[in-house]
Design a protein around this motif. Structure first.
Motif, PDB file in Angstrom:
ATOM      1  N   ALA A   1       0.806  -1.220   0.000  1.00  0.00           N
ATOM      2  CA  ALA A   1       0.000   0.000   0.000  1.00  0.00           C
ATOM      3  C   ALA A   1       0.840   1.272   0.000  1.00  0.00           C
ATOM      4  CB  ALA A   1      -0.925   0.002   1.215  1.00  0.00           C
ATOM      5  N   VAL A   2       1.920   1.286   0.776  1.00  0.00           N
ATOM      6  CA  VAL A   2       2.658   2.529   1.032  1.00  0.00           C
ATOM      7  C   VAL A   2       3.885   2.691   0.137  1.00  0.00           C
ATOM      8  CG1 VAL A   2       3.924   3.835   2.788  1.00  0.00           C
ATOM      9  CG2 VAL A   2       1.831   2.603   3.417  1.00  0.00           C
ATOM     10  N   CYS A   3       4.632   1.625  -0.066  1.00  0.00           N
ATOM     11  CA  CYS A   3       5.913   1.750  -0.785  1.00  0.00           C
ATOM     12  C   CYS A   3       5.790   2.329  -2.198  1.00  0.00           C
ATOM     13  CB  CYS A   3       6.629   0.398  -0.824  1.00  0.00           C
ATOM     14  SG  CYS A   3       7.252  -0.119   0.788  1.00  0.00           S
ATOM     15  N   PRO A   4       4.782   1.927  -2.993  1.00  0.00           N
ATOM     16  CA  PRO A   4       4.671   2.532  -4.325  1.00  0.00           C
ATOM     17  C   PRO A   4       4.443   4.041  -4.292  1.00  0.00           C
ATOM     18  CG  PRO A   4       3.385   0.509  -4.203  1.00  0.00           C
ATOM     19  CD  PRO A   4       3.813   0.837  -2.809  1.00  0.00           C
ATOM     20  N   LEU A   5       3.929   4.553  -3.155  1.00  0.00           N
ATOM     21  CA  LEU A   5       3.714   5.997  -3.014  1.00  0.00           C
ATOM     22  C   LEU A   5       4.958   6.713  -2.505  1.00  0.00           C
ATOM     23  CD1 LEU A   5       0.174   6.015  -1.327  1.00  0.00           C
ATOM     24  CD2 LEU A   5       0.703   6.536  -3.718  1.00  0.00           C
ATOM     25  N   VAL A   6       5.647   6.110  -1.543  1.00  0.00           N
ATOM     26  CA  VAL A   6       6.765   6.771  -0.858  1.00  0.00           C
ATOM     27  C   VAL A   6       8.092   6.540  -1.579  1.00  0.00           C
ATOM     28  CG1 VAL A   6       8.006   6.955   1.332  1.00  0.00           C
ATOM     29  CG2 VAL A   6       5.544   6.543   1.337  1.00  0.00           C
ATOM     30  N   ILE A   7       8.340   5.295  -1.995  1.00  0.00           N
ATOM     31  CA  ILE A   7       9.614   4.955  -2.659  1.00  0.00           C
ATOM     32  C   ILE A   7       9.324   4.171  -3.946  1.00  0.00           C
ATOM     33  CG2 ILE A   7      11.168   5.033  -0.688  1.00  0.00           C
ATOM     34  CD1 ILE A   7      10.608   2.048  -0.227  1.00  0.00           C
ATOM     35  N   PRO A   8       8.646   4.775  -4.906  1.00  0.00           N
ATOM     36  CA  PRO A   8       8.193   4.028  -6.092  1.00  0.00           C
ATOM     37  C   PRO A   8       9.309   3.349  -6.876  1.00  0.00           C
ATOM     38  CG  PRO A   8       8.029   6.411  -6.431  1.00  0.00           C
ATOM     39  CD  PRO A   8       8.312   6.207  -4.984  1.00  0.00           C
ATOM     40  N   HIS A   9      10.425   4.034  -7.097  1.00  0.00           N
ATOM     41  CA  HIS A   9      11.509   3.452  -7.901  1.00  0.00           C
ATOM     42  C   HIS A   9      12.200   2.312  -7.159  1.00  0.00           C
ATOM     43  CE1 HIS A   9      10.948   6.541 -10.872  1.00  0.00           C
ATOM     44  NE2 HIS A   9      11.148   7.508  -9.980  1.00  0.00           N
ATOM     45  N   LEU A  10      12.398   2.500  -5.857  1.00  0.00           N
ATOM     46  CA  LEU A  10      12.998   1.452  -5.035  1.00  0.00           C
ATOM     47  C   LEU A  10      12.082   0.230  -4.974  1.00  0.00           C
ATOM     48  CD1 LEU A  10      15.521   0.953  -3.271  1.00  0.00           C
ATOM     49  CD2 LEU A  10      14.183   1.717  -1.308  1.00  0.00           C
ATOM     50  N   TRP A  11      10.784   0.474  -4.835  1.00  0.00           N
ATOM     51  CA  TRP A  11       9.802  -0.609  -4.780  1.00  0.00           C
ATOM     52  C   TRP A  11       9.784  -1.385  -6.099  1.00  0.00           C
ATOM     53  CZ3 TRP A  11       7.028  -3.630  -1.830  1.00  0.00           C
ATOM     54  CH2 TRP A  11       5.891  -4.261  -2.333  1.00  0.00           C
ATOM     55  N   GLU A  12       9.829  -0.661  -7.202  1.00  0.00           N
ATOM     56  CA  GLU A  12       9.791  -1.298  -8.525  1.00  0.00           C
ATOM     57  C   GLU A  12      10.966  -2.260  -8.695  1.00  0.00           C
ATOM     58  OE1 GLU A  12       8.212  -2.059 -12.293  1.00  0.00           O
ATOM     59  OE2 GLU A  12       7.343  -0.838 -10.691  1.00  0.00           O
ATOM     60  N   LYS A  13      12.137  -1.860  -8.213  1.00  0.00           N
ATOM     61  CA  LYS A  13      13.347  -2.659  -8.391  1.00  0.00           C
ATOM     62  C   LYS A  13      13.498  -3.746  -7.335  1.00  0.00           C
ATOM     63  CE  LYS A  13      18.372  -2.184  -8.917  1.00  0.00           C
ATOM     64  NZ  LYS A  13      19.525  -1.249  -8.933  1.00  0.00           N
ATOM     65  N   TRP A  14      13.058  -3.469  -6.106  1.00  0.00           N
ATOM     66  CA  TRP A  14      13.355  -4.364  -4.985  1.00  0.00           C
ATOM     67  C   TRP A  14      12.120  -4.963  -4.324  1.00  0.00           C
ATOM     68  CZ3 TRP A  14      18.246  -5.852  -4.363  1.00  0.00           C
ATOM     69  CH2 TRP A  14      19.253  -5.038  -4.892  1.00  0.00           C
ATOM     70  N   ARG A  15      10.998  -4.992  -5.010  1.00  0.00           N
ATOM     71  CA  ARG A  15       9.792  -5.536  -4.367  1.00  0.00           C
ATOM     72  C   ARG A  15       9.992  -6.986  -3.943  1.00  0.00           C
ATOM     73  NH1 ARG A  15       7.569  -5.508  -9.809  1.00  0.00           N
ATOM     74  NH2 ARG A  15       6.567  -3.509  -9.420  1.00  0.00           N
ATOM     75  N   TRP A  16      10.796  -7.741  -4.714  1.00  0.00           N
ATOM     76  CA  TRP A  16      11.059  -9.130  -4.347  1.00  0.00           C
ATOM     77  C   TRP A  16      11.782  -9.217  -2.998  1.00  0.00           C
ATOM     78  CZ3 TRP A  16      16.038 -10.727  -3.489  1.00  0.00           C
ATOM     79  CH2 TRP A  16      17.048  -9.889  -3.964  1.00  0.00           C
ATOM     80  N   ALA A  17      12.623  -8.211  -2.698  1.00  0.00           N
ATOM     81  CA  ALA A  17      13.353  -8.215  -1.426  1.00  0.00           C
ATOM     82  C   ALA A  17      12.400  -7.956  -0.255  1.00  0.00           C
ATOM     83  CB  ALA A  17      14.460  -7.162  -1.461  1.00  0.00           C
ATOM     84  N   PHE A  18      11.416  -7.084  -0.463  1.00  0.00           N
ATOM     85  CA  PHE A  18      10.404  -6.850   0.564  1.00  0.00           C
ATOM     86  C   PHE A  18       9.617  -8.131   0.828  1.00  0.00           C
ATOM     87  CE2 PHE A  18      11.289  -2.538  -0.757  1.00  0.00           C
ATOM     88  CZ  PHE A  18      11.064  -1.765   0.374  1.00  0.00           C
ATOM     89  N   VAL A  19       9.250  -8.825  -0.242  1.00  0.00           N
ATOM     90  CA  VAL A  19       8.520 -10.091  -0.113  1.00  0.00           C
ATOM     91  C   VAL A  19       9.351 -11.096   0.670  1.00  0.00           C
ATOM     92  CG1 VAL A  19       7.683 -12.093  -1.415  1.00  0.00           C
ATOM     93  CG2 VAL A  19       7.121  -9.775  -2.181  1.00  0.00           C
ATOM     94  N   LEU A  20      10.637 -11.194   0.332  1.00  0.00           N
ATOM     95  CA  LEU A  20      11.522 -12.127   1.023  1.00  0.00           C
ATOM     96  C   LEU A  20      11.670 -11.760   2.497  1.00  0.00           C
ATOM     97  CD1 LEU A  20      13.408 -14.557   0.609  1.00  0.00           C
ATOM     98  CD2 LEU A  20      15.244 -12.952   0.092  1.00  0.00           C
ATOM     99  N   PHE A  21      11.804 -10.455   2.780  1.00  0.00           N
ATOM    100  CA  PHE A  21      11.971 -10.002   4.159  1.00  0.00           C
ATOM    101  C   PHE A  21      10.771 -10.391   5.024  1.00  0.00           C
ATOM    102  CE2 PHE A  21      10.918  -6.689   7.297  1.00  0.00           C
ATOM    103  CZ  PHE A  21      12.002  -6.812   8.149  1.00  0.00           C
TER     104      PHE A  21
END
Length: 485
Positions: free
Chosen positions: A54-74
């Motif tokens: 919900a929040v990451c695409p708004l706050v850190i869109p470019h980081l989320w686009e590149k590292w969303r898999w890392a958030f999922v893993l975390f």
């Protein structure tokens, strides 16, 4: 990709090392027995996963686009490690594999197959995105959804709708209502339409029962939403015209490219139907009446009927690509981005929601839900954030324990007709409340964004659903499950 796999492998290895002392556990707890011991604290990673989406695409869109898999893993590891330390590594592996093999595998294979085949079907020609044209496209998609599934209808119809409206600056509401109608509500009439209804069919709910009893609700909701949409789109259309925008017109005849892929779409639909029919046949059952399956680990197995379903779907997807010219996919602006995003995010959702489903399975019957309107709202509210299929199964089971003497005879007990309608409607309709309520929602969002439509954020979309859908669901309650009568 190699880097991602290396990091994932290291994370799994660390998880195993941290939890290896748990191998001493001899019994693998599962089901209600495990759910009774699960604390809601284990649901924190699931909340974190939802907040990230919900929040990451708004706050850190470019980081989320590149590292969303890392958030999922975390978030996945943050659940799996404490869970393994609390209940033992075998229990954790059992639940993880049950989620991945028993639920996620068939889920993502079906989405993948439909995504591939639909991407090879292109409706080409002059479809100007006027309110009348959009209403017709939405209606066609809504009617298709019950017969080729909400995912199939969404993937087939979203691209023609986007092409028809590419000349307009105001078309976000069109995609939002597409998600409401085609990706969710339209799938209410048959077990093919939405996975929860297929699970009901596999547990004894007759195929025709769904058509007869869900039709009044589906018609009411569709008429109200289409009327609401027409008013909104007419206003937006006038503003676009006033701003000097004009519908695209070149006199090209409307034609369907890649029409032979309808055969492959029907193959996938047949595979889904077979997954519900074959387990009832003696040749696919053991002596105790259980579905024959391939044992994986602990209490986890993959049924032969699921293997057949997966093989048919993958063959259909392969043949679709081999027999369709690349030009068709080019005209569709086909990319792998949408299915990749859904595949990655839903791994995290499926893993981190394990404790929530365990808790519900163990405590659902003690929640004091014995009225249809209560079942409608609780099933719907949880289906908005959890996978609606296991949520449906939990409350179908709860409804089967209420001691009804008349109604629908299922494998979980006799369920009163109105109660079954309430559970079914809640699971199917309210999957539209959030982007993650039903997988097609996220796929439609991703495809729209690939086509330069600026879709609402997670909370922005919920503002649409709360203002447009909740009033309609209140009408549903008053008309069909009235608590005041």
């Amino acid at each position: 990709m190699k880097k991602k796999l290396s990091v994932a492998a290291i994370a799994v290895a660390v998880t195993a090392l941290l939890c290896q002392t748990a191998f001493a556990s001899g019994t693998i707890l599962h089901g209600t027995e495990l759910g009774q011991q699960v604390s809601l604290l284990y649901c924190i990673p699931f909340v974190g996963m939802l907040l990230s989406i919900a929040v990451c695409p708004l706050v850190i869109p470019h980081l989320w686009e590149k590292w969303r898999w890392a958030f999922v893993l975390f978030w996945s590891v943050l659940f799996l490690v404490p869970f393994a330390m609390g209940f033992g590594l075998p229990v954790m592996m059992d639940q993880l594999l049950h989620s991945m093999v028993g639920d996620y595998l068939t889920f993502i294979i079906l989405l993948f197959g439909l995504f591939c085949v639909a991407g090879n079907i292109c409706l080409e020609g002059d479809l100007a995105g006027t309110p009348k044209t959009n209403i017709v496209l939405l209606l066609i998609g809504t009617l298709l959804a019950s017969w080729i599934g909400t995912t199939g209808a969404s993937m087939v119809m979203i691209r023609p709708l986007l092409r028809a409206n590419r000349w307009r600056s105001r078309c976000v509401h069109t995609v939002v209502f597409f998600i409401f109608l085609v990706s969710n509500i339209g799938g209410a009439l048959t077990p093919i339409g939405d996975p929860p209804l297929l699970m009901g069919f596999m547990r004894g709910v007759p195929f025709q029962w769904t058509i007869v009893h869900m039709l009044p609700l589906m018609l009411l909701n569709s008429v109200l939403l289409l009327g609401m949409y027409y008013i909104l789109d007419s206003r937006a259309y006038k503003k676009d015209i006033a701003a000097g925008r004009k519908p695209l017109s070149g006199g090209a005849k409307i034609r369907l490219l890649g029409a032979h892929n309808i055969i492959f779409m029907l193959m996938i639909v047949a595979a889904v139907i077979l997954s519900g029919v074959l387990p009832k046949l003696p040749m696919f059952q053991d002596a105790a009446g259980n579905a024959l399956s391939l044992h994986i680990f602990g209490n986890v197995s993959l049924t032969y009927t699921n293997i057949i379903e997966i093989v048919i779907i993958l063959i259909a997807a392969f043949l679709s690509f081999k027999t369709t010219k690349k030009d068709v996919r080019t005209k569709n602006n086909f990319t792998w981005g949408a299915i990749e995003e859904v595949a990655v995010l839903f791994i995290g959702i499926f893993i981190t929601m394990i404790p929530a489903l365990l808790f519900l399975n163990a405590h659902g019957a003690s929640l004091g839900l014995d009225q249809p309107w209560q079942m409608f709202w609780i099933t719907g509210a949880l289906s908005s954030f959890l996978d609606n299929t296991p949520t449906y199964l939990v409350f179908l089971t709860v409804a089967g324990t209420l001691g009804a003497t008349t109604g629908v005879v299922t494998t979980v007990g006799t369920v009163a007709t109105t109660m079954l309608v309430a559970v079914s409607a809640g699971a199917v309709f309210m999957g539209a409340n959030t982007y993650i309520g039903n997988a097609p929602n996220f796929m439609v969002k991703a495809i729209a964004e690939e086509n330069e439509v600026k879709m609402p954020s997670f909370f922005g979309y919920m503002a649409w659903s709360l203002s447009c859908l909740i009033p309609i669901f209140i009408i549903d309650m008053l008309v069909f499950f009235n608590p005041f009568i």
